[in-house]
Design an enzyme around this catalytic site. Structure first.
Site, PDB file in Angstrom:
ATOM      1  N   ASP A 132      -5.158  40.897 -41.118  1.00  0.00           N
ATOM      2  CA  ASP A 132      -5.599  39.533 -40.611  1.00  0.00           C
ATOM      3  C   ASP A 132      -5.617  38.675 -41.383  1.00  0.00           C
ATOM      4  O   ASP A 132      -5.178  38.416 -42.727  1.00  0.00           O
ATOM      5  CB  ASP A 132      -7.028  39.865 -39.990  1.00  0.00           C
ATOM      6  CG  ASP A 132      -7.839  40.692 -41.210  1.00  0.00           C
ATOM      7  OD1 ASP A 132      -7.538  40.406 -42.400  1.00  0.00           O
ATOM      8  OD2 ASP A 132      -8.611  41.366 -40.880  1.00  0.00           O
ATOM      9  N   ASP A 136      -7.605  35.784 -43.084  1.00  0.00           N
ATOM     10  CA  ASP A 136      -9.003  34.964 -43.396  1.00  0.00           C
ATOM     11  C   ASP A 136      -8.881  33.660 -43.909  1.00  0.00           C
ATOM     12  O   ASP A 136      -7.898  33.382 -44.565  1.00  0.00           O
ATOM     13  CB  ASP A 136      -9.713  35.989 -43.930  1.00  0.00           C
ATOM     14  CG  ASP A 136     -10.138  37.270 -43.555  1.00  0.00           C
ATOM     15  OD1 ASP A 136     -10.238  37.537 -42.160  1.00  0.00           O
ATOM     16  OD2 ASP A 136      -9.904  38.374 -44.138  1.00  0.00           O
ATOM     17  N   ASP A 169     -15.320  40.546 -53.995  1.00  0.00           N
ATOM     18  CA  ASP A 169     -15.017  41.816 -54.613  1.00  0.00           C
ATOM     19  C   ASP A 169     -14.179  41.975 -55.814  1.00  0.00           C
ATOM     20  O   ASP A 169     -14.405  42.262 -56.802  1.00  0.00           O
ATOM     21  CB  ASP A 169     -15.158  43.011 -53.651  1.00  0.00           C
ATOM     22  CG  ASP A 169     -14.168  42.984 -52.528  1.00  0.00           C
ATOM     23  OD1 ASP A 169     -13.344  42.029 -52.697  1.00  0.00           O
ATOM     24  OD2 ASP A 169     -14.169  43.692 -51.794  1.00  0.00           O
TER      25      ASP A 169
HETATM   26  P1  ATP Z   1      -8.208  44.247 -45.034  1.00  0.00           P
HETATM   27  O1  ATP Z   1      -8.336  43.010 -44.150  1.00  0.00           O
HETATM   28  O2  ATP Z   1      -6.563  44.619 -45.422  1.00  0.00           O
HETATM   29  O3  ATP Z   1      -9.038  45.273 -44.944  1.00  0.00           O
HETATM   30  P2  ATP Z   1      -9.396  42.201 -46.812  1.00  0.00           P
HETATM   31  O4  ATP Z   1      -9.389  42.107 -48.418  1.00  0.00           O
HETATM   32  O5  ATP Z   1      -8.936  41.137 -46.120  1.00  0.00           O
HETATM   33  O6  ATP Z   1      -8.620  43.468 -46.380  1.00  0.00           O
HETATM   34  P3  ATP Z   1     -11.913  41.775 -45.458  1.00  0.00           P
HETATM   35  O7  ATP Z   1     -12.875  42.859 -44.909  1.00  0.00           O
HETATM   36  O8  ATP Z   1     -11.018  41.301 -44.367  1.00  0.00           O
HETATM   37  O9  ATP Z   1     -10.668  42.681 -46.457  1.00  0.00           O
HETATM   38  O10 ATP Z   1     -12.648  40.866 -46.232  1.00  0.00           O
HETATM   39  C1  ATP Z   1     -12.029  39.471 -46.579  1.00  0.00           C
HETATM   40  C2  ATP Z   1     -12.430  39.101 -47.820  1.00  0.00           C
HETATM   41  O11 ATP Z   1     -13.757  38.857 -48.029  1.00  0.00           O
HETATM   42  C3  ATP Z   1     -11.797  39.974 -48.881  1.00  0.00           C
HETATM   43  O12 ATP Z   1     -10.530  39.963 -49.603  1.00  0.00           O
HETATM   44  C4  ATP Z   1     -12.976  39.698 -50.157  1.00  0.00           C
HETATM   45  O13 ATP Z   1     -12.393  38.727 -50.895  1.00  0.00           O
HETATM   46  C5  ATP Z   1     -14.100  39.312 -49.312  1.00  0.00           C
HETATM   47  N1  ATP Z   1     -15.074  40.650 -49.136  1.00  0.00           N
HETATM   48  C6  ATP Z   1     -15.235  41.358 -48.192  1.00  0.00           C
HETATM   49  N2  ATP Z   1     -16.150  42.285 -48.332  1.00  0.00           N
HETATM   50  C7  ATP Z   1     -16.689  42.010 -49.509  1.00  0.00           C
HETATM   51  C8  ATP Z   1     -17.658  42.562 -50.170  1.00  0.00           C
HETATM   52  N3  ATP Z   1     -18.356  43.838 -49.709  1.00  0.00           N
HETATM   53  N4  ATP Z   1     -18.004  42.022 -51.325  1.00  0.00           N
HETATM   54  C9  ATP Z   1     -17.360  41.042 -51.950  1.00  0.00           C
HETATM   55  N5  ATP Z   1     -16.210  40.255 -51.197  1.00  0.00           N
HETATM   56  C10 ATP Z   1     -16.138  40.966 -50.176  1.00  0.00           C
HETATM   57 MG    MG Z   2      -9.017  41.080 -44.216  1.00  0.00          MG
END
Ligand code: ATP
Ligand code: MG
Length: 418
Positions: free
Chosen positions: A57, A59, A133
């Site tokens: 995705d 973001d 994170d």
């Molecule tokens: P993917 O979408 O591939 O699972 P992602 O890193 O994009 O990985 P998301 O859950 O979409 O994960 O979250 C987007 C962003 O938000 C992350 O990259 C991170 O920067 C932040 N984030 C998400 N969850 C947390 C958390 N529990 N604590 C701190 N930051 C977070």
């Molecule tokens: Mg994501």
């Protein structure tokens, strides 16, 4: 913006493939910027593009508040979230997460033990970065300048192949224990190393997962199941004693009986393979596989107590679901799917008569059949049954008819065992 930790990378240095960014994400950023709000592509998308992967995705992070975003995108926007308020922007059939930069104190609501339950204070991009994170998840891509803003040395960590938490790992895991599961998922999915110190921090903090709402844990478990490398993720979850926090009964059985550990590894390997081949996956399947370990002995016990197979199956399923509820909340729809898959295992025993058609046309036949093959991979006694249901799928209607109604069909009494 003055930030001494900031490293800015230009296109000639980072080579991020712009063509891979979804046009709708570009459109959203353009629109926010044209209204005067600094906005970036952020998170997994930037990280995955740098690693040469296709992002799941896209973001977006912006200085616009959720209300500003709603105003700009009118009917195409909904504000969601309690813990983090953010905007969902709808473009075509996709949803884009647009999050306002977050700041820190004093808006955080922190529980006694240090877990953050709500943080809605808006901030600047550099404040936003250090709340994320992992360093590789705190990269901000400016699509107009084509620069990456890196506040936490994420690009260097990616080059080193290391997953690093921003700030003090112990505190960050306490603040939000789900980060421990995210660490395992990113390790498995992206091949980034977990340092021995981080592993120890996870082991030390694992019981904090009990403080996380069980519905959120299910969502995380599903993301893990479908990360594309669940076979690896499972082994690390076991090593870090996290699997037992999510599925305690299955974890205990798999640890004691190698055959069930093989069963789980085969199940996870199959799902990884399906994802690599672009085939569809459903959370029902792996949920049914994992809970099966706990289900089967209960089912057999109920048969021994004199229950018929149908009642024993439903009662055992209910008991498993109730026990599991304390650790990880499985939504009703998924529970029903699991039950149907298990019920089919009973139906597969009947290989003659009209009922065969009902089984073949059951909406969960495919998942039930795949599950049968998986069970057969660790129990060769199931081979005749697996062969029957494999062959019948490629037979003509006449062939099926003579097979299931033919004189030679043995109508011996079926055993109740699965
Ligand atoms: P993917 O979408 O591939 O699972 P992602 O890193 O994009 O990985 P998301 O859950 O979409 O994960 O979250 C987007 C962003 O938000 C992350 O990259 C991170 O920067 C932040 N984030 C998400 N969850 C947390 C958390 N529990 N604590 C701190 N930051 C977070
Ligand atoms: Mg994501």
């Amino acid at each position: 913006m003055l930030n001494h930790n900031l490293i800015t990378y230009h296109q000639a240095e980072h080579h991020l493939p712009n063509a891979e960014i979804h046009p709708a994400a570009v459109k959203i950023i353009d629109k926010l910027v044209s209204h005067g709000f600094d906005s970036y592509l952020v998170g997994g998308a930037v990280r995955d593009l740098l690693l040469g992967l296709h992002p799941k995705d896209f973001d977006i992070a912006t200085e616009a508040t959720p209300e500003d975003i709603k105003h700009i995108f009118k009917g195409k926007c909904r504000i969601i979230g309690r813990r983090f308020r953010l905007a969902h922007v709808y473009m075509g059939s996709s949803i884009y997460e647009v999050a306002t930069f977050r700041g820190s104190d004093p808006g955080d609501r922190v529980m006694k033990k240090g877990q953050i339950i709500r943080d809605n204070v808006f901030g600047t991009v550099d404040q936003d970065a250090i709340r994320r994170d992992f360093s590789c998840n705190a990269l901000y891509y400016d699509i107009h300048e084509q620069t990456i803003l890196d506040f936490a040395h994420g690009v260097l960590d990616l080059k080193k192949g290391e997953l690093r938490l921003i700030g003090n790992p112990n505190l960050r895991f306490i603040e939000d224990p789900v980060r421990m599961l995210r660490a395992v998922r990113f390790h498995a999915k992206l091949g980034l190393d977990l340092t021995p110190e981080m592993k120890q921090d996870i082991i030390n903090n694992r019981t904090n997962l009990r403080n996380v709402p069980t519905a959120r844990l299910f969502d995380e478990a599903v993301k893990m199941f479908h990360c594309g490398n669940m076979e690896i993720a499972y082994q690390v979850l076991v090593e870090l004693k996290l699997f037992q926090m999510l599925f305690p009964a299955a974890a205990k059985i798999a640890a004691q009986e190698p055959i069930w550990e093989s069963f789980l590894l085969n199940a996870f390997g199959n799902t990884d393979e399906r994802i690599k081949n672009g085939q569809s996956v459903t959370p029902v399947f792996l949920t049914a596989c994992v809970l099966w370990l706990e289900f089967l002995p209960i089912y057999r016990e109920l048969l021994d107590e004199g229950k018929n197979s149908h009642d024993a199956l439903h009662e055992a399923a209910t008991r498993v679901m109730i026990r599991q509820r304390d650790y990880l909340m499985i939504p009703k729809a998924i529970q029903n799917g699991v039950r149907q898959m298990w019920m089919l295992q009973l139906r597969f025993k009947k290989m003659f008569g009209k009922g065969v058609y009902g089984t073949l046309h059951h909406p969960r036949f495919r998942a039930g059949y795949d599950f049968l093959l998986l069970r057969q991979s660790v129990n060769k006694d199931l081979s005749p049954k697996a062969e029957f249901w494999t062959n019948i799928q490629s037979m003509s209607p006449e062939g099926i008819k003579s097979l299931i109604f033919g004189k030679k069909v043995k109508r011996k009494k079926l055993s109740d065992d699965l």
